[in-house]
Design an enzyme around this catalytic site. Structure first.
Site, PDB file in Angstrom:
ATOM      1  CB  CYS A 105      -0.902   0.007   1.223  1.00 12.15           C
ATOM      2  SG  CYS A 105      -2.209  -1.209   1.162  1.00 12.15           S
ATOM      3  CG  ASP A 106       5.264   2.992   0.703  1.00 16.91           C
ATOM      4  OD1 ASP A 106       5.265   4.002  -0.021  1.00 16.91           O
ATOM      5  OD2 ASP A 106       5.920   2.908   1.745  1.00 16.91           O
TER       6      ASP A 106
END
Lengths: 376, 376
Positions: free
Chosen positions: B324-325
């Protein structure tokens, strides 16, 4: 640094580098966010720090959880969370992960593309889904916008498709970027979401939820607006755009909950001018970008640093990690000044470093063991 | 990809993501370097890949080792290397690490600053030391120059000081940067080193060793000069600058030895346009920057990618990892094209990925387990 952490460091002098987190401070932050946004349900972003003591405390407080992978879902379940308390919040999920989540009772899934939506329909039938919208990340120190989110037009189409696929088209989400210091960003995003909700309602599809993402900032070297300021700005924007038909609200704080609750304790390994009298001193620590401080990439997150010699005369420094990697530099352009008397063996602390540190750290780059962690 | 790796992947279909290394290919690379630089002693840069099967094979071949930490020294000792075969090649060392190394029989230490030299003199008395010079890293895809090395003037002073401190002032080192594709870089660095050796000789101090560092490139997407070209350029430069008084030569290859011996096998998790018809397709893999592909930072190292659909019509893609980065993007500006039919679940391979992958990978960012490794 909380008094409990100060006392722990002074009494135990734990081997460095290590992360020390005050779990009571985690609770305080959770309660502060709850007070600032009483209508929102909190989904803790597990990725910020998945340590069991943090999850345990949050479960006991009734928190819900935003998980990035099946492995994170398992950690939440192990800590006592129920499947229905968990959102599978990664727009990129393996089929096997979707299936495991569904079997474990998870019923809330995000997507931002047709392929992902189809995967969810097939492997988590009937689940609630929400679509992530692309929004501007202006003002965020750790932006997230290029990789995630879809356009309003595509989201509209996909939510209608979700219904046709037998899913529950539950709501919309956005993420203004991590360490977002502008309240405006939320207002702009909420107005986009509200317009789409209204448009879909006219098309016969009533969404019931808005996921406001996370991004709430914490203090590093500069002051940031407090959480009540964000709570107020969000509440005003929601009322302005939704009137009395307020949807359910979700927030996904990670850094805000875990960041301010932790400190990284490190040691100075070397102080050197390396022959260049006009340059800064180089201060090498026993933790660097590959030991956990990944968010110093591009000098994005600038931690406040405390030394035992604070108060003495200071001079400019560049800061770097202990590995043989040239990319393992923390701060070279950001103006940092540290005491001139600093030397090899000195302990230092990086403040508000409880989030996005322990899990980023490499397995053993240059042979160094992963960051030790203490939860007190 | 070696036939052995192809066969392993086809027969075993190991769970992705994983690294597969052909240990025979490690040996071939070691021998090729030996043939190209017959007068140089090879110190394998353990940090590139410290896996036990690689160390075992290199010990059996009589290799020496360049270690970045006490932990890496221990790995070498466990694999059967002797203390005298190991160089402690990190200019930044904890006192405790210097002491452990010395007690284990390590007698070769690098430094580039006065404080470090003093630490070595105190905790590894009488050892051989060499000083790392700052040299231009022009031409390197993964430069190392800002963080390490000192000036010629300072090196001169420090080598004299080393003698005064009772150490053995053994030689000088430099590093032209990793994945260095210009042979010129070595020639320029050697001329600097030779001038300093001659200057110190006039001052009554005879150095006996030149450590040429590593940096030898391997093929990613573009051809690179072969190792014989580097060997020839180095030999010519050494003879030109040192004449018949050739010093001992050390090299510290890491990528060259381990890189071409390994392949990363991964899976496509999602292919998506995310509502933007004019943009590239986004291809999300189950490995990204935090799962081991750290050298894609700034798109520095551009791996060649193979799919089972190669030969079909292709179109431009952006490539990203599974977390999710927002920073977990592999290639967005570098022009990559992949088959239009590529879809979720497809297996792909990243070629020549045996170095700087397994150890960079995060402990569990987003919950994902560290990269699985297979040595065959």
């Amino acid at each position: 640094m909380t008094p409990k952490i100060s006392q722990f460091l002074a009494e135990k002098q734990p081997a460095t580098p290590c992360l020390v987190v005050d779990v009571d401070a985690v609770e305080e932050r959770y309660r502060a966010l709850q007070a600032a946004l009483p209508l929102a349900r909190i989904y803790y972003a597990v990725k910020a720090n998945p340590a069991r003591p943090i999850l345990d405390r949050l479960v006991s407080l009734g928190s819900s959880f935003d998980a990035a992978s099946w492995e994170e879902i398992e950690m939440c379940l192990d800590a006592g969370a129920r499947g229905e308390d968990i959102s599978f919040g990664n727009t990129v999920k393996k089929v096997s992960a979707i299936r495991c989540a569904w079997e474990a009772g998870v019923r809330l899934f995000v997507f931002d593309s047709e392929e992902e939506l189809d995967k969810i329909a097939r492997h988590a039938p009937g689940s609630r889904v929400y679509c992530r919208l692309l929004v501007d990340n202006y003002g965020a120190e750790w932006p997230l916008s290029r990789k995630f989110g879809t356009t309003v037009e595509s989201a509209r189409e996909l939510m209608l498709r979700a219904r046709d696929l037998g899913l529950d088209p539950y709501g919309l989400s956005f993420h203004v970027g991590s360490q977002q210091i502008e309240t405006d960003s939320y207002e702009m995003a909420i107005s986009r979401v509200a317009a789409l909700v209204s448009d879909l309602s006219a098309a016969g599809l009533d969404l019931r939820m808005v996921n406001l993402g996370g991004g709430f900032p914490i203090r590093y070297r500069e002051d940031v607006p407090d959480i009540d300021t964000f709570g107020e700005a969000i509440s005003v924007a929601m009322r302005k755009h939704f009137g009395n038909a307020l949807p359910e609200m979700l927030v996904e704080p990670g850094r805000f909950i875990a960041g301010a609750a932790g400190v990284v304790s490190a040691e100075v390994v070397l102080v050197s001018k390396r022959g260049r009298e006009d340059g800064p001193r180089w201060v090498y620590l026993d933790i660097g970008r590959f030991g956990g401080l990944a968010e110093t990439e591009g000098e994005a997150i600038r931690y406040a640093i405390r030394t035992a010699r604070d108060g003495e005369e200071t001079g400019p420094v560049a800061l770097a990690g202990p590995t043989c990697d040239g990319a393992d530099i923390l701060y070279e352009r950001s103006p940092y000044a540290l005491p001139l008397s600093l030397e090899s063996g000195d302990r230092i602390e990086l403040l508000n470093a409880g989030a996005y540190v322990s899990t980023y750290c490499s397995t053993r780059f240059n042979g160094f063991a992963p960051l030790a962690e203490h939860y007190i």
